[in-house]
Design a protein around this motif. Structure first.
Motif, PDB file in Angstrom:
ATOM      1  N   PHE A 419       3.380  -1.567   3.151  1.00 45.26           N
ATOM      2  CA  PHE A 419       4.341  -2.216   4.046  1.00 45.26           C
ATOM      3  C   PHE A 419       5.416  -2.900   3.205  1.00 45.26           C
ATOM      4  CE2 PHE A 419       1.421  -5.541   2.915  1.00 45.26           C
ATOM      5  CZ  PHE A 419       2.144  -6.727   2.938  1.00 45.26           C
ATOM      6  N   GLN A 420       6.508  -3.235   3.860  1.00 46.05           N
ATOM      7  CA  GLN A 420       7.599  -3.926   3.171  1.00 46.05           C
ATOM      8  C   GLN A 420       7.681  -5.368   3.632  1.00 46.05           C
ATOM      9  OE1 GLN A 420      11.466  -2.068   3.249  1.00 46.05           O
ATOM     10  NE2 GLN A 420      11.036  -1.174   1.254  1.00 46.05           N
ATOM     11  N   PHE A 421       7.915  -6.257   2.678  1.00 43.18           N
ATOM     12  CA  PHE A 421       8.086  -7.677   2.995  1.00 43.18           C
ATOM     13  C   PHE A 421       9.155  -8.231   2.070  1.00 43.18           C
ATOM     14  CE2 PHE A 421       7.075 -12.213   2.591  1.00 43.18           C
ATOM     15  CZ  PHE A 421       7.016 -12.573   3.935  1.00 43.18           C
ATOM     16  N   ASN A 422      10.166  -8.836   2.660  1.00 41.47           N
ATOM     17  CA  ASN A 422      11.297  -9.364   1.877  1.00 41.47           C
ATOM     18  C   ASN A 422      11.858  -8.302   0.931  1.00 41.47           C
ATOM     19  OD1 ASN A 422      10.948 -11.787   3.153  1.00 41.47           O
ATOM     20  ND2 ASN A 422      10.036 -12.850   1.410  1.00 41.47           N
ATOM     21  N   LYS A 424      10.507  -5.837  -0.512  1.00 45.97           N
ATOM     22  CA  LYS A 424       9.647  -5.353  -1.584  1.00 45.97           C
ATOM     23  C   LYS A 424       8.452  -4.628  -0.985  1.00 45.97           C
ATOM     24  CE  LYS A 424      10.676  -8.551  -5.369  1.00 45.97           C
ATOM     25  NZ  LYS A 424      10.095  -9.509  -6.349  1.00 45.97           N
ATOM     26  N   GLU A 425       7.890  -3.705  -1.756  1.00 40.98           N
ATOM     27  CA  GLU A 425       6.772  -2.894  -1.285  1.00 40.98           C
ATOM     28  C   GLU A 425       5.439  -3.539  -1.677  1.00 40.98           C
ATOM     29  OE1 GLU A 425       5.591   0.723   0.695  1.00 40.98           O
ATOM     30  OE2 GLU A 425       7.619   0.030   0.272  1.00 40.98           O
ATOM     31  N   TYR A 426       4.535  -3.644  -0.698  1.00 43.33           N
ATOM     32  CA  TYR A 426       3.187  -4.157  -0.932  1.00 43.33           C
ATOM     33  C   TYR A 426       2.214  -3.259  -0.180  1.00 43.33           C
ATOM     34  CZ  TYR A 426       5.674  -8.426  -2.326  1.00 43.33           C
ATOM     35  OH  TYR A 426       6.504  -9.325  -2.933  1.00 43.33           O
ATOM     36  N   SER A 427       0.932  -3.520  -0.347  1.00 45.59           N
ATOM     37  CA  SER A 427      -0.062  -2.789   0.450  1.00 45.59           C
ATOM     38  C   SER A 427      -1.220  -3.718   0.781  1.00 45.59           C
ATOM     39  CB  SER A 427      -0.574  -1.555  -0.300  1.00 45.59           C
ATOM     40  OG  SER A 427      -1.330  -1.945  -1.428  1.00 45.59           O
ATOM     41  N   LEU A 428      -1.862  -3.440   1.915  1.00 45.17           N
ATOM     42  CA  LEU A 428      -3.045  -4.181   2.354  1.00 45.17           C
ATOM     43  C   LEU A 428      -4.220  -3.226   2.438  1.00 45.17           C
ATOM     44  CD1 LEU A 428      -1.774  -6.457   5.298  1.00 45.17           C
ATOM     45  CD2 LEU A 428      -2.236  -7.132   2.931  1.00 45.17           C
ATOM     46  N   SER A 429      -5.402  -3.752   2.190  1.00 46.49           N
ATOM     47  CA  SER A 429      -6.629  -2.968   2.337  1.00 46.49           C
ATOM     48  C   SER A 429      -7.699  -3.876   2.920  1.00 46.49           C
ATOM     49  CB  SER A 429      -7.066  -2.401   0.983  1.00 46.49           C
ATOM     50  OG  SER A 429      -7.199  -3.458   0.041  1.00 46.49           O
ATOM     51  N   HIS A 430      -8.865  -3.342   3.162  1.00 43.77           N
ATOM     52  CA  HIS A 430      -9.961  -4.170   3.653  1.00 43.77           C
ATOM     53  C   HIS A 430     -10.236  -5.280   2.634  1.00 43.77           C
ATOM     54  CE1 HIS A 430     -10.856  -1.541   6.974  1.00 43.77           C
ATOM     55  NE2 HIS A 430     -11.029  -0.497   6.172  1.00 43.77           N
ATOM     56  N   GLY A 431     -10.318  -6.514   3.112  1.00 41.09           N
ATOM     57  CA  GLY A 431     -10.582  -7.644   2.221  1.00 41.09           C
ATOM     58  C   GLY A 431      -9.346  -8.328   1.696  1.00 41.09           C
ATOM     59  N   SER A 432      -8.169  -7.797   2.013  1.00 40.07           N
ATOM     60  CA  SER A 432      -6.935  -8.457   1.564  1.00 40.07           C
ATOM     61  C   SER A 432      -6.817  -9.832   2.201  1.00 40.07           C
ATOM     62  CB  SER A 432      -5.711  -7.617   1.937  1.00 40.07           C
ATOM     63  OG  SER A 432      -5.641  -6.452   1.150  1.00 40.07           O
ATOM     64  N   PRO A 520       5.363  -7.674   9.608  1.00 35.23           N
ATOM     65  CA  PRO A 520       4.942  -6.493   8.829  1.00 35.23           C
ATOM     66  C   PRO A 520       3.469  -6.541   8.433  1.00 35.23           C
ATOM     67  CG  PRO A 520       7.012  -7.392   7.974  1.00 35.23           C
ATOM     68  CD  PRO A 520       6.490  -8.391   8.958  1.00 35.23           C
ATOM     69  N   VAL A 521       2.939  -7.749   8.209  1.00 35.65           N
ATOM     70  CA  VAL A 521       1.526  -7.895   7.867  1.00 35.65           C
ATOM     71  C   VAL A 521       0.654  -7.528   9.062  1.00 35.65           C
ATOM     72  CG1 VAL A 521      -0.269  -9.570   7.242  1.00 35.65           C
ATOM     73  CG2 VAL A 521       1.941  -9.628   6.075  1.00 35.65           C
ATOM     74  N   VAL A 522       1.029  -8.034  10.240  1.00 33.92           N
ATOM     75  CA  VAL A 522       0.283  -7.725  11.460  1.00 33.92           C
ATOM     76  C   VAL A 522       0.305  -6.222  11.736  1.00 33.92           C
ATOM     77  CG1 VAL A 522       0.196  -8.072  13.968  1.00 33.92           C
ATOM     78  CG2 VAL A 522       0.705 -10.003  12.460  1.00 33.92           C
ATOM     79  N   GLU A 523       1.462  -5.597  11.563  1.00 27.25           N
ATOM     80  CA  GLU A 523       1.584  -4.158  11.810  1.00 27.25           C
ATOM     81  C   GLU A 523       0.704  -3.353  10.858  1.00 27.25           C
ATOM     82  OE1 GLU A 523       5.739  -3.368  11.523  1.00 27.25           O
ATOM     83  OE2 GLU A 523       6.231  -4.339  13.437  1.00 27.25           O
TER      84      GLU A 523
END
Length: 894
Positions: A419-422, A424-432, A520-523
């Motif tokens: 996902f993008q935030f501000n 910049k590119e980031y990613s979420l996974s289980h446990g993030s 973006p985090v919720v999505e």
């Protein structure tokens, strides 16, 4: 609270100082009874209150004898009255209490009596601390913005509370922005010993928050009760309680230099859950207690509801008096506190074995055995060593849905969503980690863990570490003193650099006021159906409480909150994996930045000083300018605004007359919900956000509100129409009828799946009574009176459960809802109950405490349950239709 001429123990009264006959006390040593010196210190406090308040009416001489005979009554159910010295409330429970008082004044007026009879006779303090939310974070102006928004949202509630402070005597309001109720209680409101109307007596209290027990750490007897019960106490009614067993918890040894008080309390919580202390007093003793500061003791006492006891008591000792001195209390008062408590045999020397009293049972913890730990992902008693966090979370991922399971398919355990935030590119996974909050009375009252967090932040920044910007970080101290010493010690800037800006002075994330996550985090969480994590220094992590999008929530010390925020995940083994790699490519391990107890104590000795406490608390009641300028009416009867969506006259007393109606049997009732174990008051009456697709949201929309104005369920507790619709509205409620988590049920006559309120409304229109079936520990968690009021308004006449949390059971009794308990060894499953039967419960006369009655089903089957009216007083309340109805009738008598 003082003696009258009728008191048969008047001969015990003497002057504390022979040269000052105006200040006296009841000298229990003059009883000349050898049983007194063997009583646990917590029971001695119950005895003193009984002796001082003995009037042969509400408190009898036989009650004093029962308490003295405590050791011999362990196998019996002995009922005694207790009149606490004061009551403490917070605003989420305080608003409905004041609403009830206002409605009771109306009811008394209708019955032709003086409305001013409804007035606290027991001193009450109400601290406004549960309304502020983390809407803004990571910016230097976050505190001001959150406080402004708190006031804008809650102005109507605050005006109502200000009316209450004018209309009712003996009620003091501590304005918003002052701190968390239990920390303000510890640092400012606590007396330890009262000096009132010429008498010395021990400070004691009940509170409308389950973590009232935090004050036990300072040697003050107090515990949480339902708002309904607290209202009766405020009106002069003693609490009727069963004389408890007292478990002696012996502490020995010295904790390792890297251990925090949070690690100790999570260890104690798991241990005492295994021992089984529900409904019992726990009293700490042994040489290990002398190793603990008052802040450490208060942390352990705070989580008493999580280990299930009524109190977690630490008798007063020299360290208690030193704490009072450190927090800026009057030196003259410190002198008489020690002198009085020593005179009555209530001053403790933890190294003196000869002072150890008798206990029902003794268990022991060697403090040197405690290891760094967290608790979760769904319950505070589920302790995990930090060294096992990664493996434990990964085991939970695939485990069956439950307290330690999320039932994620094995091939999805490695899922990652970019996902993008501000920009910049980031990613979420289980446990993030998506929420990291230093919050809650449990830890923010403790300088050692707060300074520990600050020192860890300093070392982390100096190593070049940071926290990802999408993680919702926050710091919500329990009082202004915390901010003061964090700034003075020089660590506040480092906390800010990691995103831990002060966002408010209140419960905030711990109560569920965590505010929104970035879209973006919720999505990303929703897209990947991810088990995202919250890490908080709180005391509660039940499902759906912290935030709807964090399915895993872990309780941890403030330093560990920062550590997991830096790591960005709970899937890390801190012993073998680096917490992060800095910009120079150097791997940094947690051990490289973790401060020792010696480092922390050196800073604490220098910077946590009495002048800070004096400066903060001298102006606490007048520092909030918006509160000071708030205009509120001063009429004795409240003028209800029919347009208000916050404050509404409740229907509890509609049609009330002076005549008692005989209890009605429950005929052909349907089961509204079929629930399992550990259904919390958060499941029954959530305090957090109001979902846009809920019954409560539809009601508020019909009143012209938009979603941004919904606020929270907690803030709407002065409006029964919202709260009835919010009952069982938690998205994590697991109803066996549906076999999934949802705030819904099946309307059995039609088979339709409906929101719980809508189903209950259908039954109400048909004139059908309702029941709830439940498993063990029904009603655990917060002392929420709306968890009883809500079901009452839904038409629920009784609950059948395997066991109850203490406060919730008394709340049900207080609302006239019958708590029924399966007989030992029986459950809904063992009896073959599906919940689809119709139930008839005949109420026999006369009723006796804890009697066994029959339940008949439309299938022809009959089984027995125990009525959990535990005392004769509770039966009186039931015959009156609840405790408040009883108080109205009593106050309306000529």
């Amino acid at each position: 609270m003082t003696a009258t001429v009728q008191n048969p123990f008047q001969h015990l009264v003497e002057a504390l100082d022979p040269n000052d006959q105006t200040r006296r006390f009841f000298n229990l040593s003059k009883l000349g009874d050898p049983r007194y010196d063997r009583l646990p210190f917590s029971i001695r406090l119950l005895l003193e209150a009984a002796v001082r308040n003995c009037d042969e009416f509400l408190v009898k001489r036989s009650d004093v004898e029962s308490i003295l005979n405590w050791k011999q009554t362990q196998t019996q159910t002995v009922e005694v009255p207790f009149r606490p010295a004061r009551v403490i409330l917070q605003d989420l429970t305080g608003v409905p209490a004041v609403v009830d008082f206002a409605a009771m004044r109306d009811a008394v007026t209708k019955l032709g009596a003086d409305p001013e009879k409804i007035n606290p006779v027991c001193p009450a303090d109400l601290v406004i601390d549960h309304s502020i939310q983390v809407d803004f974070n990571r910016k230097s102006d976050s505190l001001q913005k959150n406080q402004d928004l708190e006031f804008d949202r809650n102005k109507e509630r605050f005006q109502f509370l200000k009316w209450g402070s004018k209309a009712f005597k003996n009620m003091r309001i501590i304005p918003p922005g002052s701190g968390i109720v239990h920390q303000v209680n510890l640092e400012y409101l606590a007396r330890v010993v009262f000096d009132h109307e010429g008498f010395f007596y021990p400070d004691s209290l009940v509170g409308t928050d389950s973590h009232t027990t935090m004050i036990n750490g300072l040697g003050i007897l107090g515990w949480g009760v339902g708002g309904i019960e607290a209202e009766a106490v405020m009106l002069g009614q003693p609490i009727s309680m069963v004389l408890p067993e007292v478990v002696g918890y012996k502490l020995s040894g010295t904790p390792d230099k890297f251990i925090t008080s949070t690690d100790i309390v999570l260890t104690v919580t798991k241990h005492l859950r295994q021992v089984g202390v529900v409904g019992k007093f726990v009293e700490f003793f042994g040489p290990g207690v002398a190793q603990l500061s008052i802040a450490d003791r208060a942390t352990i006492a705070n989580m008493c509801p999580e280990y299930g006891a009524t109190v977690g008591f630490f008798p007063v000792d020299d360290i208690s008096v030193q704490y009072l001195e450190q927090t800026g209390r009057d030196p003259e008062k410190l002198t008489y506190i020690s002198k009085y408590l020593k005179a009555v045999g209530m001053f403790r020397d933890y190294n003196n074995v000869s002072q150890d009293p008798d206990f029902t049972q003794v268990v022991e913890l060697d403090l040197s055995s405690v290891v760094p730990c967290c608790s979760g992902p769904k319950r505070p008693q589920d302790k995990i060593a930090v060294s096992s966090m990664k493996s434990d979370f990964e085991a939970c991922l695939g485990a069956k849905q439950g307290f330690k399971g999320f039932q994620v398919a094995p091939d999805l355990h490695g899922a990652s969503v970019p996902f993008q935030f501000n920009e910049k590119e980031y990613s979420l996974s289980h446990g993030s980690v998506v929420i990291a909050a230093i919050t809650s009375c449990t830890n923010t009252s403790n300088p050692s863990v707060m300074l520990g967090a600050g020192l860890l932040a300093k070392k982390a920044v100096e190593c070049g570490l940071s926290v990802k910007p999408y993680i919702k970080t926050s710091l919500s101290p329990g009082s202004g003193v915390v901010t003061y010493y964090l700034k003075e010690s020089g660590v506040m800037d480092y906390l800010s650099q990691l995103g831990f800006e002060v966002v408010g002075y209140g419960c905030m994330t711990c109560i569920g006021n965590s505010g929104p996550l970035p879209e973006p985090v919720v999505e990303a969480i929703t897209q990947g159906d991810l088990v995202a994590a919250g890490i908080l220094s709180g005391n509660r992590n039940f499902e759906g409480r912290v935030h709807p999008n964090t399915r895993a929530n872990y309780l941890a010390s403030p330093p560990l909150v920062i550590a997991y925020a830096i790591a960005g995940t709970v899937r890390i083994d801190f012993e073998n994996e680096p917490i992060a790699t800095n910009s120079e490519g150097r791997q940094i391990f947690l051990r490289d930045i973790w401060p020792t107890r010696e480092e922390i104590q050196a800073v604490e000795r220098t910077f946590v000083i009495p002048s800070m406490f004096k400066e903060v608390y001298e102006k606490i009641e007048k520092v909030n300018e918006r509160w000071n300028s708030l205009v509120a009416p001063s009429d004795k009867l409240y003028t209800w605004d029919p347009q208000s969506t916050y404050i509404k006259s409740p229907p509890f007393f509609d049609g009330l007359t002076m005549e008692l109606q005989p209890p009605k049997s429950i005929n052909d009732a349907y089961v509204l919900l079929n629930l399992g174990d550990s259904v919390t008051t958060d499941h029954i009456s959530p305090a957090g956000n109001i979902a846009r697709n809920s019954s409560a949201a539809r009601y508020l929309t019909s009143r012209g509100l938009t979603p941004r104005d919904y606020n929270s369920y907690g803030s709407r507790r002065g409006n029964d129409a919202v709260m009835a619709r919010g009952t069982f509205a938690n998205i994590r409620l697991f109803n066996k009828f549906l076999n999934k988590q949802a705030p819904q049920t099946i309307h059995l006559p039609t088979g339709e799946t409906l929101d719980v309120f809508d189903a209950a409304e259908r039954y109400r229109q048909s004139g059908v009574p309702l029941l709830v079936l439940a498993g063990k520990e029904y009603g655990s968690g917060s002392s929420r009176d709306w968890a009883a009021k809500g079901p009452f308004l839904l038409g629920i006449k009784a609950v059948i459960a395997e066991s109850y949390e203490r406060i919730h059971r008394s709340n049900l009794v207080g609302m006239g809802v019958i708590p029924l308990e399966y007989l030992p060894g029986q459950t809904a499953d063992s009896l073959g109950l599906t919940g689809r039967e119709r139930y008839t419960i005949t109420i026999p006369e006369p009723l006796t405490p804890r009697m066994v009655i029959d339940v008949k089903l439309d299938t022809g089957k009959t089984f027995q349950v125990r009525m959990r009216f535990d005392t004769d007083v509770e039966l009186v309340y039931f015959h009156n239709g609840g405790i408040l109805n009883y108080m109205i009738r009593k106050m309306s008598e000529n």
